[in-house]
Write a protein that holds these residues in place. Sequence first.
Motif, PDB file in Angstrom:
ATOM      1  N   GLU A   1      37.398  35.718  49.436  1.00 58.19           N
ATOM      2  CA  GLU A   1      36.162  35.094  48.734  1.00 58.19           C
ATOM      3  C   GLU A   1      37.298  34.891  47.312  1.00 58.19           C
ATOM      4  O   GLU A   1      36.484  33.613  46.741  1.00 58.19           O
ATOM      5  CB  GLU A   1      35.534  36.287  48.231  1.00 58.19           C
ATOM      6  N   SER A   2      38.222  35.564  46.293  1.00 55.01           N
ATOM      7  CA  SER A   2      39.271  35.720  45.673  1.00 55.01           C
ATOM      8  C   SER A   2      40.255  34.733  45.817  1.00 55.01           C
ATOM      9  O   SER A   2      41.251  34.697  44.785  1.00 55.01           O
ATOM     10  CB  SER A   2      39.351  36.683  45.239  1.00 55.01           C
ATOM     11  N   SER A   3      40.922  34.215  47.319  1.00 55.78           N
ATOM     12  CA  SER A   3      41.664  33.326  47.617  1.00 55.78           C
ATOM     13  C   SER A   3      42.607  34.409  46.895  1.00 55.78           C
ATOM     14  O   SER A   3      44.169  33.814  46.395  1.00 55.78           O
ATOM     15  CB  SER A   3      41.662  31.813  46.583  1.00 55.78           C
ATOM     16  N   ILE A   4      42.757  35.776  47.809  1.00 55.00           N
ATOM     17  CA  ILE A   4      44.344  36.342  47.029  1.00 55.00           C
ATOM     18  C   ILE A   4      45.052  37.083  47.985  1.00 55.00           C
ATOM     19  O   ILE A   4      43.975  38.177  48.738  1.00 55.00           O
ATOM     20  CB  ILE A   4      43.693  37.035  45.287  1.00 55.00           C
ATOM     21  N   TRP A   5      45.965  37.028  47.540  1.00 56.63           N
ATOM     22  CA  TRP A   5      46.569  38.201  49.046  1.00 56.63           C
ATOM     23  C   TRP A   5      46.137  39.669  48.354  1.00 56.63           C
ATOM     24  O   TRP A   5      46.471  39.717  47.411  1.00 56.63           O
ATOM     25  CB  TRP A   5      48.454  37.778  49.724  1.00 56.63           C
ATOM     26  N   LEU A   6      46.348  40.779  49.181  1.00 55.52           N
ATOM     27  CA  LEU A   6      45.862  42.478  48.870  1.00 55.52           C
ATOM     28  C   LEU A   6      46.944  42.949  49.810  1.00 55.52           C
ATOM     29  O   LEU A   6      47.269  42.569  50.964  1.00 55.52           O
ATOM     30  CB  LEU A   6      44.472  42.573  48.792  1.00 55.52           C
ATOM     31  N   SER A   7      48.483  44.163  48.923  1.00 56.43           N
ATOM     32  CA  SER A   7      48.231  44.842  49.889  1.00 56.43           C
ATOM     33  C   SER A   7      47.549  46.003  49.750  1.00 56.43           C
ATOM     34  O   SER A   7      47.697  46.808  48.743  1.00 56.43           O
ATOM     35  CB  SER A   7      49.745  45.217  48.815  1.00 56.43           C
ATOM     36  N   LEU A   8      47.419  46.843  50.789  1.00 54.48           N
ATOM     37  CA  LEU A   8      46.509  48.219  50.402  1.00 54.48           C
ATOM     38  C   LEU A   8      47.038  48.747  51.012  1.00 54.48           C
ATOM     39  O   LEU A   8      47.387  48.917  52.971  1.00 54.48           O
ATOM     40  CB  LEU A   8      45.317  47.363  51.487  1.00 54.48           C
ATOM     41  N   GLY A   9      47.858  50.115  50.484  1.00 54.66           N
ATOM     42  CA  GLY A   9      48.692  50.724  50.668  1.00 54.66           C
ATOM     43  C   GLY A   9      47.972  52.377  51.253  1.00 54.66           C
ATOM     44  O   GLY A   9      47.174  53.031  50.426  1.00 54.66           O
ATOM     45  N   GLY A  10      48.614  52.322  52.572  1.00 53.39           N
ATOM     46  CA  GLY A  10      48.055  54.178  52.955  1.00 53.39           C
ATOM     47  C   GLY A  10      46.335  53.781  53.215  1.00 53.39           C
ATOM     48  O   GLY A  10      45.978  54.896  53.095  1.00 53.39           O
ATOM     49  N   PHE A  11      45.730  53.607  53.964  1.00 54.66           N
ATOM     50  CA  PHE A  11      44.778  53.390  54.399  1.00 54.66           C
ATOM     51  C   PHE A  11      44.615  54.212  56.247  1.00 54.66           C
ATOM     52  O   PHE A  11      45.426  54.619  56.807  1.00 54.66           O
ATOM     53  CB  PHE A  11      43.786  51.452  55.279  1.00 54.66           C
TER      54      PHE A  11
END
Length: 324
Positions: free
Chosen positions: A119-129
Amino acid sequence: MAFCLYSQPNSLIRLGPKYTGPKIINSYSRPVSVHAVAGDSAMANSVRVAAAQMTSVNDLAANFATCSRLVKEAAAASAKLLCFPENFSYVSAKDGDSLKIAEPLDGPIMKGYCSLARESSIWLSLGGFQEKGSDDVHLRNTHVLIDDAGNIRSTYSKMFLFDVDVPGGMIYKESSFTEAGKDIVAVDSPFGRLGVTVCYDLRFPELYQQLRFNHEAQVLLVPAAFTKVTGQAHWEILLRARAIETQCYVIAAAQAGKHNDKRESYGDTLIIDPWGTVVGRLPDRLSTGITVADIDFSLINSVRAKMPISEHRKPTEFWKSACF
């Protein structure tokens, strides 16, 4: 170039290169777009990234709402990548709670974050899921990279697990409920080649040496939830050391403040350049917000050319046979 967005109720604060104190640039009851930055024109051969700081709790919906707000702030600041800290989606208040909420990567929790990225056209680094493990008594501490179309590009399971028994102090045994990862992960992206790690990995320089010299990383991601005591003593020192010895950018998104009566994190989210200089930092170590900086690929090349440590390293065989 770096600046910070420091989130307080209904306000955004900017930190510029000649920062002398907080400056409120807008105050509204709704999300605010931020475009004005000192020298805002993008540098040639560079890309803007952001690192988030937050205080996650044992409420998936509340944490998602915080992450959603920070994604909007990062996108408004023209960042193309936002890095979240370890345990961004959940911090348990009681033993065993993390296992109860653990899900596979195609579950509803991660699907929600994929939607945020899209939705925001941005990459996400999701650390520690908290990814569901191979049995009912283990999970994986998984760093997930999502692209701007909402697709999972890569995952890394935390390799070094935090098992500590301090005489007269804390006892924490991550390995009792977490499966250790075995694979080193580096990923090509619009932000350079990313070396993917999680928190306690930071204390093991050989992993970062492998990422740089064997896997050609240019940017190292270190989402974390350092304790207050270890953070105060070692957090910035270790991060700057990893940046200097690998000649990489380091993006270190941190948990901050008291999550519950038993757990408190140090905070101090940082972005560090390949020379070891801090180029992104929130003005308040415990605040919720983002810091933004530009990954300058020409700086990476310059540092590596002027200090050619990759050419001077000794092969493994040398150390096996060396006598001192």
